[in-house]
Scaffold this motif. Structure first.
Motif, mmCIF file in Angstrom:
data_model
loop_
_atom_site.group_PDB
_atom_site.id
_atom_site.type_symbol
_atom_site.label_atom_id
_atom_site.label_comp_id
_atom_site.label_asym_id
_atom_site.label_seq_id
_atom_site.Cartn_x
_atom_site.Cartn_y
_atom_site.Cartn_z
ATOM 1 N N ALA B 157 -115.861 -104.948 -56.937
ATOM 2 C CA ALA B 157 -115.352 -105.214 -58.282
ATOM 3 C C ALA B 157 -114.960 -106.682 -58.419
ATOM 4 C CB ALA B 157 -114.160 -104.314 -58.593
ATOM 5 N N ARG B 158 -114.332 -107.217 -57.394
ATOM 6 C CA ARG B 158 -113.918 -108.621 -57.465
ATOM 7 C C ARG B 158 -115.119 -109.559 -57.403
ATOM 8 N NH1 ARG B 158 -108.784 -109.595 -57.930
ATOM 9 N NH2 ARG B 158 -109.173 -111.793 -57.631
ATOM 10 N N LEU B 175 -109.516 -113.587 -52.638
ATOM 11 C CA LEU B 175 -108.459 -112.576 -52.588
ATOM 12 C C LEU B 175 -107.102 -113.270 -52.611
ATOM 13 C CD1 LEU B 175 -109.996 -110.437 -49.689
ATOM 14 C CD2 LEU B 175 -110.185 -110.001 -52.142
ATOM 15 N N PRO B 176 -106.645 -113.686 -53.804
ATOM 16 C CA PRO B 176 -105.386 -114.429 -53.873
ATOM 17 C C PRO B 176 -104.179 -113.582 -53.497
ATOM 18 C CG PRO B 176 -106.176 -113.907 -56.077
ATOM 19 C CD PRO B 176 -107.259 -113.521 -55.118
ATOM 20 N N ASP B 181 -100.295 -106.265 -51.382
ATOM 21 C CA ASP B 181 -100.727 -106.010 -52.757
ATOM 22 C C ASP B 181 -102.025 -105.198 -52.786
ATOM 23 O OD1 ASP B 181 -98.563 -107.265 -53.830
ATOM 24 O OD2 ASP B 181 -99.585 -109.164 -54.195
ATOM 25 N N ILE B 182 -102.960 -105.557 -51.913
ATOM 26 C CA ILE B 182 -104.233 -104.815 -51.877
ATOM 27 C C ILE B 182 -103.957 -103.358 -51.517
ATOM 28 C CG2 ILE B 182 -106.470 -104.592 -50.731
ATOM 29 C CD1 ILE B 182 -106.446 -107.614 -50.288
ATOM 30 N N ALA B 183 -103.100 -103.162 -50.511
ATOM 31 C CA ALA B 183 -102.757 -101.798 -50.084
ATOM 32 C C ALA B 183 -102.105 -101.022 -51.233
ATOM 33 C CB ALA B 183 -101.832 -101.843 -48.876
ATOM 34 N N ASP B 184 -101.184 -101.655 -51.926
ATOM 35 C CA ASP B 184 -100.491 -100.980 -53.029
ATOM 36 C C ASP B 184 -101.428 -100.735 -54.216
ATOM 37 O OD1 ASP B 184 -98.162 -100.748 -51.647
ATOM 38 O OD2 ASP B 184 -97.082 -102.313 -52.722
ATOM 39 N N TYR B 185 -102.495 -101.502 -54.287
ATOM 40 C CA TYR B 185 -103.482 -101.288 -55.352
ATOM 41 C C TYR B 185 -104.420 -100.142 -54.982
ATOM 42 C CZ TYR B 185 -107.260 -102.419 -58.664
ATOM 43 O OH TYR B 185 -108.215 -102.370 -59.650
ATOM 44 N N GLY B 213 -110.206 -114.911 -48.544
ATOM 45 C CA GLY B 213 -111.530 -115.074 -49.109
ATOM 46 C C GLY B 213 -112.555 -114.575 -48.115
ATOM 47 N N ILE B 214 -113.522 -113.826 -48.571
ATOM 48 C CA ILE B 214 -114.573 -113.342 -47.682
ATOM 49 C C ILE B 214 -115.923 -113.569 -48.374
ATOM 50 C CG2 ILE B 214 -113.171 -111.581 -46.537
ATOM 51 C CD1 ILE B 214 -115.359 -109.973 -48.745
#
Lengths: 232, 232
Positions: B157-158, B175-176, B181-185, B213-214
DNA sequence: CGGTGAATTGATAGTTATCAAGTCCGGTGG
DNA sequence: CCACCGGACTTGATAACTATCAATTCACCG
């Protein structure tokens, strides 16, 4: 005659934004349908040609994965509309849970309504905003609540939202949908839903053996559970 | 001068509904703010007095349980608005992820805008409808996808939504936000997110050691994973 | 160059899914 | 009216995935 003028749930729906005179126009641009249980209203991914307003019964909205996994994103009952989308196709499916009555608007006619009645658009914005808030609440449930908390939240929401006072029983909650639907709504399996309901019964938080209706013995304990106090 | 006239992201936001002349009014009823990372824009449950339009950076929206469990319901970046609600209080919180710029409208002024510019309301309805569709997609993720599928969906999606072509690298995803935050999302723990990203690296689906960033090596395999094909 | 918070990796535990029997209930037909 | 049938629901045993607890390692910033 002008069907919409005598609509019993007009004041519960988006149609309340339209005055008596103009309802004549509305009646012409909509059609009322009566549908048996488990009828497909909207096929996921099909082209978005219609828009529905539920006047009786309950509709389930869902999204699926290619392998058949399904997530019910909400139940729409009396007064709720469904079918809005910006894309040309529906991003979700919709099926009746029980016997359902809907008013169907075709898309071009809906566009006209939106253009001609700012109040109608205003109501729609408010409805969608509410739905978004509900969706956020459901994301909290799906992402962060335990099975017990999910079931408690579900029962509580139905108790508050649909005060089933037709029968004499206090705090009665009607569950027209199957365990499969409840499971697909709560992100659980039917076995976990069943076990959890049984556990709540054992703990004297709810009662009743009927599969499609229960009675809440302790709303406060249910409220506690739903918000994460694992005791209560 | 009339700030809104020279707004660089005007055509990406709800403000594009308003023509040049009227933008003068808009400029008067809004105020631009620049905020450091991790600033609270909206406190969960506080009274709903303002409305924001993001002009730079990323904001996270979330809901919490009393014991601190948190679900991020979405990330709002350039062009997105936030703060709409029917109730008198916000049902969600909002915090900046990185350095953020927003235009703030106070509620009474927003009401005026809505009343005076039907186009503005129209745009808002479209935006909220889109957000609802995204929320439904996220409910499918939270309720029915595995950890691997969730992370793949997130990265995909990103990649699609924010084609980060500033650097020369192809398919770069920024991935700022932190792992928390990613986990909670995604409804996971930071450990599971970390392990899953490492696994995707091992499988040569993504690459890059930078934590924020990947690079996607195989968009097609990522797409397969995100939609539930556990091979690919 | 060291300190500190973020991220990764490892070992183990727990919650929920899966697989497998039963049981209940509503509808149908004798 | 009652017995039977089939789908929905419940209950049990086990497995799997992800969370939790714990220890490094990494990267950023002074």
């Amino acid at each position: 005659m002008h069907r919409c003028l005598v609509c019993e749930i007009r004041d519960q729906s988006v149609c309340r934004a339209i005055d008596d005179e103009d309802l004549v126009v509305l009646a012409k641009s909509s059609k009322q349908l009566s549908l048996p249980p488990n009828t497909t209203l909207i096929e996921e991914g099909s082209s978005a040609t219609a828009f529905f307003n539920v006047t009786a019964g309950t509709v389930k909205l869902f999204k699926s994965l290619p392998d058949g996994r399904r997530q019910i994103t909400g139940f729409a009952d009396v007064g709720h509309f469904l079918g809005l989308t910006n894309a040309g196709t529906y991003s979700f499916g919709a099926e009746t849970v029980d016997t359902v009555q809907v008013c169907r608007f075709m898309r071009p006619q809906l566009e006209t309504l939106l253009a001609d009645y700012p109040q109608f658009e205003r109501r729609l914005l408010a409805e969608v905003t509410d739905e978004l808030a509900e969706a956020q609440e459901q994301m909290l449930l799906l992402g962060r609540k335990t099975a017990r908390e999910r079931v408690a939240s579900f029962l509580l929401a139905r108790m508050i939202h649909r005060p089933c006072q037709t029968t004499g029983e206090e705090n009665r909650v009607s569950l027209p949908m199957t365990r499969v639907d409840i499971a697909d709504y709560l992100g659980l399996t039917i076995e976990t839903v069943s076990r959890t309901i049984s556990a709540l019964r054992r703990d004297h938080i709810i009662t009743g053996t009927d599969h499609h209706g229960i009675r809440v013995l302790s709303p406060s304990r249910l409220r506690g559970l739903a918000s994460g106090q694992e005791n209560a």
